[in-house]
Structure formats: structure tokens, C-alpha cells
Motif scaffolding. Structure first.
Motif, PDB file in Angstrom:
ATOM      1  N   ARG A 126       0.815  -1.133   0.117  1.00 37.02           N
ATOM      2  CA  ARG A 126      -0.107  -0.029   0.083  1.00 37.02           C
ATOM      3  C   ARG A 126       0.912   1.242   0.165  1.00 37.02           C
ATOM      4  O   ARG A 126       1.847   1.247   0.452  1.00 37.02           O
ATOM      5  CB  ARG A 126      -0.805   0.169   1.235  1.00 37.02           C
ATOM      6  N   SER A 127       0.273   2.243  -0.505  1.00 35.22           N
ATOM      7  CA  SER A 127       0.886   3.579  -0.566  1.00 35.22           C
ATOM      8  C   SER A 127       1.506   4.153   0.812  1.00 35.22           C
ATOM      9  O   SER A 127       0.599   4.294   1.890  1.00 35.22           O
ATOM     10  CB  SER A 127       0.115   4.354  -1.208  1.00 35.22           C
ATOM     11  N   ASP A 158      -4.038  -8.245   2.743  1.00 32.74           N
ATOM     12  CA  ASP A 158      -5.192  -7.506   2.568  1.00 32.74           C
ATOM     13  C   ASP A 158      -5.236  -6.297   1.566  1.00 32.74           C
ATOM     14  O   ASP A 158      -5.865  -5.303   1.710  1.00 32.74           O
ATOM     15  CB  ASP A 158      -5.861  -6.983   3.750  1.00 32.74           C
ATOM     16  N   LEU A 159      -3.996  -6.326   0.825  1.00 32.29           N
ATOM     17  CA  LEU A 159      -3.652  -5.408  -0.363  1.00 32.29           C
ATOM     18  C   LEU A 159      -4.891  -5.048  -1.177  1.00 32.29           C
ATOM     19  O   LEU A 159      -5.014  -3.799  -1.686  1.00 32.29           O
ATOM     20  CB  LEU A 159      -2.324  -5.894  -1.027  1.00 32.29           C
ATOM     21  N   LEU A 160      -5.809  -6.118  -1.660  1.00 35.05           N
ATOM     22  CA  LEU A 160      -6.835  -5.735  -2.621  1.00 35.05           C
ATOM     23  C   LEU A 160      -7.737  -4.757  -1.793  1.00 35.05           C
ATOM     24  O   LEU A 160      -8.420  -3.760  -2.636  1.00 35.05           O
ATOM     25  CB  LEU A 160      -7.580  -6.943  -2.756  1.00 35.05           C
ATOM     26  N   THR A 161      -7.939  -4.703  -0.679  1.00 35.52           N
ATOM     27  CA  THR A 161      -8.741  -3.720   0.108  1.00 35.52           C
ATOM     28  C   THR A 161      -8.394  -2.342   0.120  1.00 35.52           C
ATOM     29  O   THR A 161      -9.123  -1.361  -0.448  1.00 35.52           O
ATOM     30  CB  THR A 161      -9.093  -4.118   1.569  1.00 35.52           C
ATOM     31  N   SER A 162      -7.047  -2.184   0.165  1.00 34.02           N
ATOM     32  CA  SER A 162      -6.387  -0.836   0.022  1.00 34.02           C
ATOM     33  C   SER A 162      -6.509  -0.355  -1.414  1.00 34.02           C
ATOM     34  O   SER A 162      -6.778   0.833  -1.773  1.00 34.02           O
ATOM     35  CB  SER A 162      -4.873  -0.863   0.575  1.00 34.02           C
ATOM     36  N   TYR A 163      -6.111  -1.229  -2.539  1.00 29.27           N
ATOM     37  CA  TYR A 163      -6.276  -0.873  -3.735  1.00 29.27           C
ATOM     38  C   TYR A 163      -7.650  -0.469  -4.135  1.00 29.27           C
ATOM     39  O   TYR A 163      -7.762   0.396  -4.913  1.00 29.27           O
ATOM     40  CB  TYR A 163      -5.801  -1.999  -4.963  1.00 29.27           C
ATOM     41  N   ALA A 175      -9.363  -4.751 -10.085  1.00 30.59           N
ATOM     42  CA  ALA A 175      -8.127  -5.254  -9.583  1.00 30.59           C
ATOM     43  C   ALA A 175      -7.962  -6.625  -9.487  1.00 30.59           C
ATOM     44  O   ALA A 175      -9.037  -7.362  -9.126  1.00 30.59           O
ATOM     45  CB  ALA A 175      -7.718  -4.636  -8.060  1.00 30.59           C
ATOM     46  N   VAL A 176      -6.999  -7.294  -9.880  1.00 30.98           N
ATOM     47  CA  VAL A 176      -6.739  -8.822  -9.800  1.00 30.98           C
ATOM     48  C   VAL A 176      -5.637  -9.048  -8.665  1.00 30.98           C
ATOM     49  O   VAL A 176      -4.849  -8.067  -8.318  1.00 30.98           O
ATOM     50  CB  VAL A 176      -6.485  -9.375 -11.121  1.00 30.98           C
ATOM     51  N   THR A 177      -5.512 -10.203  -8.227  1.00 30.20           N
ATOM     52  CA  THR A 177      -4.461 -10.633  -7.213  1.00 30.20           C
ATOM     53  C   THR A 177      -3.720 -11.864  -7.425  1.00 30.20           C
ATOM     54  O   THR A 177      -4.384 -12.545  -8.291  1.00 30.20           O
ATOM     55  CB  THR A 177      -5.261 -11.048  -5.781  1.00 30.20           C
ATOM     56  N   CYS A 178      -2.630 -11.801  -7.024  1.00 25.79           N
ATOM     57  CA  CYS A 178      -1.988 -13.299  -7.123  1.00 25.79           C
ATOM     58  C   CYS A 178      -1.422 -13.375  -5.673  1.00 25.79           C
ATOM     59  O   CYS A 178      -0.913 -12.455  -5.129  1.00 25.79           O
ATOM     60  CB  CYS A 178      -0.811 -13.440  -8.126  1.00 25.79           C
ATOM     61  N   ARG A 179      -1.240 -14.520  -5.218  1.00 26.08           N
ATOM     62  CA  ARG A 179      -0.966 -14.835  -4.009  1.00 26.08           C
ATOM     63  C   ARG A 179       0.742 -14.583  -3.932  1.00 26.08           C
ATOM     64  O   ARG A 179       1.350 -14.296  -2.758  1.00 26.08           O
ATOM     65  CB  ARG A 179      -1.207 -16.430  -3.645  1.00 26.08           C
ATOM     66  N   ASP A 180       1.504 -14.867  -4.844  1.00 28.04           N
ATOM     67  CA  ASP A 180       3.024 -14.919  -4.890  1.00 28.04           C
ATOM     68  C   ASP A 180       3.401 -14.538  -6.159  1.00 28.04           C
ATOM     69  O   ASP A 180       2.665 -14.589  -7.241  1.00 28.04           O
ATOM     70  CB  ASP A 180       3.483 -16.155  -4.326  1.00 28.04           C
TER      71      ASP A 180
END
Length: 201
Positions: A126-127, A158-163, A175-180
Motif C-alpha cells: 500500500r502507499s 489485505d492489499l486488495l482492500t487498499s487498492y 483489480a486482480v490478485t496473485c498470492r505470490d
């Protein structure tokens, strides 16, 4: 001035949370995704692309300026540049608001008039530096610029929540996510495939 379907800024996190090995995985994964046939078909002949590397406040660098993608060879050359991008910014904090401002400036100088403008923010944190991203995001969204995100969750689950709250916005934003980083290439491919569809759904 010519018209294109899409102007896209690929804005890549080069902050301290990204190790040099991880940075290499981002570069290779992005290049691989750009070479995917479905992505290439959506970009060729109808887009301009730029590559921006960012870190903390005052640390933004245009790695590849606006490139008109008219042929498969154009896209292949751009992907090769992504694959081999140098890490030119100081590995400092995470200034997403500053990255968005730099992307906005880039879009203001696009070499063609785009039907759609997209900024892809790719990062793992997050920023925490510079101006807040939210107000910049709102300004860009009001100008019909789409900010999408790719969140790498290995350090901040929880970075998706911030984005979602502070970064993404504009028409069709997601937004999309990847675990690693091991999952990064496929996440990037899915993201680009969705973005090059006309219209975004």
C-alpha cells in the motif's frame, strides 16, 4: 493527430519491498503476458503503450516512452524492453499517488487520441509515501481514465482492500490478485486479456 483504441501506462513497483529476484519475475511475467496471442491480438494495430517504473516520492522513471503498436513486431519489441527493463529508481518507499500523477502526465502527452485510457498499477504494498493516491485517482476517474490494479499479496494479504479503496477507479475499473510472484504471469495475462476486450466488461 491519429486516433487509437487504447492508451495504456504499465506502472510498475520498484520499491524496497520488491527484491531484485522478484523484480525480475515481474519483468519476465509482464513480457510473457504481452506476448500472449489473445493479448497481442487486442493490442496490435489499435494501441499505444508506455512503461513507467516507480518507488518513493520523486522516484518515477519512464523506462519506455509511448510506443505505437501497429504490428506484431512493434509489440514484440516493446515486450522485449519490458523483459529487460532496468531498475532505475531508488528502492525506497511506496508512493502510489506520485506514480498516478506521473501516469497522468504521460497520458497528457500521448502521441494519439485514445478511445480509452488505462493505467495499470502493479505492486505488492500500500502507499506509504508522497501524496495520497485517492484524490489523484478521483481526478483521473473524473477524466474517464481507468486505473486498474494487480496486487501481489505475499507481504500484505489485505492489499486488495487498499487498492479498491484508494487506487483503482474510472470506467470499468478492477483489480486482480496473485498470492505470490510464482502466480504473477498468469494474473497479468488474465488482466491484460480483460483490458484489451472492446468494450471492457
Amino acid at each position: 493527430m491519429d486516433h487509437v483504441e487504447l492508451a495504456m501506462v504499465l506502472a510498475v513497483d520498484g520499491s524496497a519491498s520488491v527484491t531484485y529476484d522478484e523484480f525480475g519475475l515481474i519483468a519476465r511475467g509482464m513480457a510473457t503476458a504481452l506476448r500472449d496471442p489473445a493479448v497481442a491480438a487486442g493490442l496490435t494495430g489499435r494501441s499505444v503503450l508506455a512503461l513507467l517504473l516507480w518507488s518513493g516520492a520523486g522516484q518515477q522513471d519512464i523506462i519506455t516512452g509511448w510506443t505505437l503498436i501497429t504490428t506484431a513486431a512493434d509489440l514484440a519489441a516493446f515486450a522485449d524492453g519490458v523483459d529487460n527493463m532496468p531498475r532505475t529508481v531508488k528502492a525506497g518507499n511506496t508512493a502510489i499517488g506520485e506514480a498516478l500523477l506521473a501516469s497522468l502526465t504521460l497520458l497528457a502527452h500521448a502521441p494519439a487520441i485514445p478511445g480509452r485510457s488505462i493505467v495499470d498499477v502493479i505492486g505488492d504494498g500500500r502507499s506509504n509515501d508522497g501524496i495520497a493516491p485517492g484524490p489523484v485517482r478521483d481526478r483521473m476517474a473524473a477524466a474517464d481514465i481507468t486505473i486498474n490494479g494487480l496486487c501481489i499479496l505475499h507481504e500484505e494479504p489485505d492489499l486488495l482492500t487498499s487498492y479498491t479503496n484508494d487506487v483503482i477507479g474510472g470506467p470499468g475499473a478492477f483489480a486482480v490478485t496473485c498470492r505470490d510472484y510464482r502466480d504473477f504471469t498468469e494474473a497479468m495475462r488474465q488482466k491484460l486479456t480483460r483490458e484489451v476486450k472492446f468494450p471492457i466488461v
